[in-house]
Design a protein around this motif. Structure first.
Motif, PDB file in Angstrom:
ATOM      1  N   UNK A   1       1.179  -0.831   0.295  1.00 25.23           N
ATOM      2  CA  UNK A   1      -0.130  -0.354  -0.475  1.00 25.23           C
ATOM      3  C   UNK A   1       0.628   1.343   0.569  1.00 25.23           C
ATOM      4  N   UNK A   2       0.547   2.124  -0.659  1.00 25.95           N
ATOM      5  CA  UNK A   2       1.225   4.036  -0.493  1.00 25.95           C
ATOM      6  C   UNK A   2       2.549   4.115  -1.586  1.00 25.95           C
ATOM      7  N   UNK A   3       2.911   1.996  -2.150  1.00 29.89           N
ATOM      8  CA  UNK A   3       3.573   2.225  -2.715  1.00 29.89           C
ATOM      9  C   UNK A   3       4.043   2.490  -3.971  1.00 29.89           C
ATOM     10  N   UNK A   4       2.939   2.485  -4.968  1.00 27.15           N
ATOM     11  CA  UNK A   4       2.851   3.118  -6.167  1.00 27.15           C
ATOM     12  C   UNK A   4       2.710   2.023  -7.477  1.00 27.15           C
ATOM     13  N   UNK A   5       2.005   2.779  -8.006  1.00 23.86           N
ATOM     14  CA  UNK A   5       2.294   2.574  -9.705  1.00 23.86           C
ATOM     15  C   UNK A   5       3.201   2.233 -10.682  1.00 23.86           C
ATOM     16  N   UNK A   6       3.257   1.879 -12.019  1.00 24.68           N
ATOM     17  CA  UNK A   6       4.152   2.152 -12.618  1.00 24.68           C
ATOM     18  C   UNK A   6       3.660   3.242 -13.363  1.00 24.68           C
ATOM     19  N   UNK A   7       3.619   4.062 -13.826  1.00 23.95           N
ATOM     20  CA  UNK A   7       2.695   5.047 -14.619  1.00 23.95           C
ATOM     21  C   UNK A   7       2.632   4.753 -16.134  1.00 23.95           C
ATOM     22  N   UNK A   8       1.835   4.957 -17.383  1.00 30.60           N
ATOM     23  CA  UNK A   8       1.610   4.622 -18.425  1.00 30.60           C
ATOM     24  C   UNK A   8       2.591   4.951 -19.477  1.00 30.60           C
ATOM     25  N   UNK A   9       2.716   4.085 -19.964  1.00 37.15           N
ATOM     26  CA  UNK A   9       3.927   4.417 -20.820  1.00 37.15           C
ATOM     27  C   UNK A   9       4.535   4.064 -22.061  1.00 37.15           C
ATOM     28  N   UNK A  10       5.038   4.210 -23.257  1.00 35.38           N
ATOM     29  CA  UNK A  10       5.093   3.610 -24.409  1.00 35.38           C
ATOM     30  C   UNK A  10       6.657   3.043 -24.478  1.00 35.38           C
ATOM     31  N   UNK A  11       7.601   2.768 -25.649  1.00 35.05           N
ATOM     32  CA  UNK A  11       9.061   2.485 -25.973  1.00 35.05           C
ATOM     33  C   UNK A  11       9.729   2.137 -24.545  1.00 35.05           C
ATOM     34  N   UNK A  12       8.884   1.837 -23.853  1.00 32.79           N
ATOM     35  CA  UNK A  12       9.724   1.196 -21.996  1.00 32.79           C
ATOM     36  C   UNK A  12      10.375  -0.349 -22.831  1.00 32.79           C
ATOM     37  N   UNK A  13      11.072  -0.344 -21.496  1.00 32.47           N
ATOM     38  CA  UNK A  13      11.889  -2.027 -21.428  1.00 32.47           C
ATOM     39  C   UNK A  13      11.178  -3.179 -21.197  1.00 32.47           C
ATOM     40  N   UNK A  14      11.512  -4.573 -21.104  1.00 32.94           N
ATOM     41  CA  UNK A  14      10.537  -5.651 -20.216  1.00 32.94           C
ATOM     42  C   UNK A  14      11.682  -6.719 -20.601  1.00 32.94           C
ATOM     43  N   UNK A  15      10.395  -7.345 -19.328  1.00 33.93           N
ATOM     44  CA  UNK A  15      11.344  -8.655 -19.613  1.00 33.93           C
ATOM     45  C   UNK A  15      10.974  -9.907 -18.413  1.00 33.93           C
ATOM     46  N   UNK A  16      11.019 -10.668 -18.341  1.00 32.37           N
ATOM     47  CA  UNK A  16      10.616 -11.753 -17.647  1.00 32.37           C
ATOM     48  C   UNK A  16      11.689 -12.105 -16.754  1.00 32.37           C
ATOM     49  N   UNK A  17      11.515 -11.868 -15.122  1.00 34.57           N
ATOM     50  CA  UNK A  17      12.311 -12.247 -14.364  1.00 34.57           C
ATOM     51  C   UNK A  17      11.932 -12.762 -12.616  1.00 34.57           C
ATOM     52  N   UNK A  18      12.120 -14.600 -12.930  1.00 36.12           N
ATOM     53  CA  UNK A  18      11.584 -15.560 -12.144  1.00 36.12           C
ATOM     54  C   UNK A  18      10.374 -15.010 -11.323  1.00 36.12           C
ATOM     55  N   UNK A  19       9.591 -14.938 -12.406  1.00 38.32           N
ATOM     56  CA  UNK A  19       7.704 -15.114 -12.449  1.00 38.32           C
ATOM     57  C   UNK A  19       7.226 -13.706 -12.523  1.00 38.32           C
ATOM     58  N   UNK A  20       7.966 -13.150 -12.819  1.00 40.74           N
ATOM     59  CA  UNK A  20       7.540 -11.531 -12.831  1.00 40.74           C
ATOM     60  C   UNK A  20       7.763 -10.879 -13.724  1.00 40.74           C
ATOM     61  N   UNK A  21       7.767  -9.871 -14.257  1.00 40.10           N
ATOM     62  CA  UNK A  21       7.028  -8.460 -15.596  1.00 40.10           C
ATOM     63  C   UNK A  21       8.054  -7.354 -15.052  1.00 40.10           C
ATOM     64  N   UNK A  22       9.762  -7.604 -15.488  1.00 38.31           N
ATOM     65  CA  UNK A  22       9.420  -6.271 -14.917  1.00 38.31           C
ATOM     66  C   UNK A  22       9.977  -5.823 -16.227  1.00 38.31           C
ATOM     67  N   UNK A  23      10.338  -3.926 -15.514  1.00 34.50           N
ATOM     68  CA  UNK A  23       9.527  -2.726 -16.400  1.00 34.50           C
ATOM     69  C   UNK A  23      10.911  -1.793 -16.311  1.00 34.50           C
ATOM     70  N   UNK A  24      10.741  -1.196 -17.490  1.00 33.46           N
ATOM     71  CA  UNK A  24      11.832  -0.011 -16.891  1.00 33.46           C
ATOM     72  C   UNK A  24      12.161   1.023 -17.709  1.00 33.46           C
ATOM     73  N   UNK A  25      11.646   2.306 -17.392  1.00 32.53           N
ATOM     74  CA  UNK A  25      11.977   3.998 -18.463  1.00 32.53           C
ATOM     75  C   UNK A  25      11.010   3.660 -19.165  1.00 32.53           C
ATOM     76  N   UNK A  26      10.941   4.568 -20.769  1.00 32.01           N
ATOM     77  CA  UNK A  26       9.854   4.184 -21.401  1.00 32.01           C
ATOM     78  C   UNK A  26       9.791   5.677 -21.524  1.00 32.01           C
ATOM     79  N   UNK A  27       8.308   5.906 -22.417  1.00 34.44           N
ATOM     80  CA  UNK A  27       8.250   7.606 -22.597  1.00 34.44           C
ATOM     81  C   UNK A  27       6.404   7.711 -22.364  1.00 34.44           C
ATOM     82  N   UNK A  28       5.911   9.059 -21.941  1.00 34.62           N
ATOM     83  CA  UNK A  28       4.678   9.827 -21.965  1.00 34.62           C
ATOM     84  C   UNK A  28       4.109   9.887 -22.670  1.00 34.62           C
ATOM     85  N   UNK A  29       2.565  10.321 -22.778  1.00 37.41           N
ATOM     86  CA  UNK A  29       1.769  10.969 -23.547  1.00 37.41           C
ATOM     87  C   UNK A  29       2.483  11.912 -24.836  1.00 37.41           C
ATOM     88  N   UNK A  30       2.850  12.932 -24.187  1.00 33.84           N
ATOM     89  CA  UNK A  30       4.065  13.412 -25.218  1.00 33.84           C
ATOM     90  C   UNK A  30       4.551  13.292 -25.819  1.00 33.84           C
TER      91      UNK A  30
END
Length: 433
Positions: free
Chosen positions: A113-142
């Protein structure tokens, strides 16, 4: 004891004699000629609803037998997709493909709780890691960079997000970026490239240590490219900007745990009509795949035509090619990698002895190793063409989501932008044989 030793010697002589007797045949046989069968698993309509999977510049990550689709841009005025997770069950056989795929839409919820979630984004990096989906970086609406260097982890069992933040008191995180590549290395992560705020390609490489929560820079890559893959602790890049040749660059990242740093190695390969090889491309697919028996490949497929108009490391641009040339590719190629070693946890001789390793050893004696050689993948039609409805092939496209299914011999592809500039919403399984 003597009888046992004599038996072992006799067995070795038999194997050696058999290998010599079939050496010429073995060398003559190709080691890098795969076939692919395409199966469409689902289609999505551009109806403007949250459940629509017509999108590009998104990520698709396979965990178990499910594909997790996140982010990207929709077909509605290139609008940014929401930060929900779309889950598509993957068929494990051709028979299941015909039945369609199960689908779920999971809202973005924090694991804590209160830790937050990733914002909406495109052009991000992602991979699978030990039963999880990892996401990094990207671009916003603009199109501006997401100013967040957190690695976001989606726990597929708990359907919730967790923030993996760096310990900034002991290390500085890599600069924000979009269109980077992220790979899992055990519990750690390897990050490569992307583009900075000005759209200039980056050539830096970083590793994130899960235990210490710190980032460490690795040697910069000798090229900037969107074509990157990771296999057996090695980062592979394919780069090229003309129709005559391209280059393969690879770095063994395992040498950086301790001791002297390793260096990049590079191989130039021809791509002209006199030598088999893929034409240069960007924003396509590059994956480590395996057909079993110790044989490993890089699968290089689809994508947009790589032109001199693509930004260089200095941000310069050159004249685009003639409009008569294709803008995208629909072909697939495999680059043969070193074959796997003998399995350590095998339960039988047939499992322990990897045929690919033996075959490559024999070929090497005759100067005919297939390592780092290219071959075009041949497309096979589905079994029942007469009763088939819809498309038989996804066609040329770029900016699609893709990942390898865990057995290593199948790939899933979703969405992207076609040669007409239209956004696609179909999903495909590509089975390699």
């Amino acid at each position: 004891m003597a009888e046992l030793a004599a038996g072992a010697l006799a067995a070795e002589q038999v194997l050696s004699t058999a290998a010599q007797a079939t050496a010429a045949y073995t060398v003559a046989q190709p080691t890098n000629g795969l076939k692919a069968v395409f199966s469409q698993i689902a289609t999505s309509a551009a109806d403007g609803t949250r459940a629509s999977l017509v999108r590009s510049h998104h990520s698709l990550t396979v965990v178990g037998n499910r594909a997790y689709i996140f982010g990207g841009r929709t077909s509605s005025n290139n609008k940014l997709a929401d930060n929900e997770i779309h889950v598509v069950a993957l068929p494990v056989s051709r028979e299941e493909t015909a039945k369609g795929s199960d689908y779920r839409l999971i809202p973005a919820l924090p694991l804590v709780e209160h830790e937050g979630v990733p914002s909406a984004r495109s052009d991000h990096a992602a991979c699978a890691s030990n039963g999880r989906v990892a996401v990094f970086g990207g671009a916003d609406e603009a199109g501006a960079l997401v100013q967040d260097t957190t690695i976001w982890l989606f726990d597929v069992e708990k359907s919730a997000w967790h923030a993996l933040r760096a310990e900034t008191s002991t290390s500085l995180p890599p600069p924000a970026r979009k269109e980077a590549k992220l790979f899992a290395q055990g519990n750690d992560f390897v990050l490569y490239g992307g583009q900075d705020e000005g759209g200039v390609p980056l050539e830096d490489v970083w590793r994130f240590n899960y235990e210490s929560k710190t980032w460490t820079p690795l040697p910069d890559a000798p090229a900037v490219t969107s074509n990157a893959a990771f296999a057996d602790d090695t980062l592979y890049l394919i780069a090229g900007n003309d129709d005559l040749s391209s280059s393969l660059h690879f770095l063994d990242t395992s040498h950086h745990a301790e001791g002297p740093q390793a260096t990049w190695e590079s191989i130039i390969f021809p791509t002209n009509p006199l030598a088999p090889g893929p034409r240069p491309r960007e924003n396509g697919g590059l994956l480590h795949v395996s057909t079993g028996y110790g044989r490993n490949y890089l699968l290089y497929f689809f994508g947009e035509r790589s032109t001199a108009s693509s930004p260089t490391a200095s941000g310069e641009e050159k004249t685009p090619p003639s409009s008569s040339k294709p803008t995208q590719w629909s072909d697939m190629w495999t680059l043969q990698l070193p074959s796997s070693d003998v399995a350590h946890k095998s339960t039988s001789i047939s499992e322990a002895v990897q045929p690919a390793k033996i075959k490559d050893g024999i070929r090497a004696l005759f100067g005919a190793s297939g390592k780092h050689t290219w071959a075009e993948v041949q497309v096979r039609p589905p079994g029942d063409v007469s009763g088939h409805t819809g498309k038989l092939h996804p066609g040329p496209r770029g900016f699609f989501g893709y990942d390898v299914i865990e057995k290593g011999n199948s790939v899933v592809v979703w969405g992207g932008v076609d040669a007409k500039g239209e956004t696609e919403g179909d999903g495909w399984i590509i089975r390699l044989e």
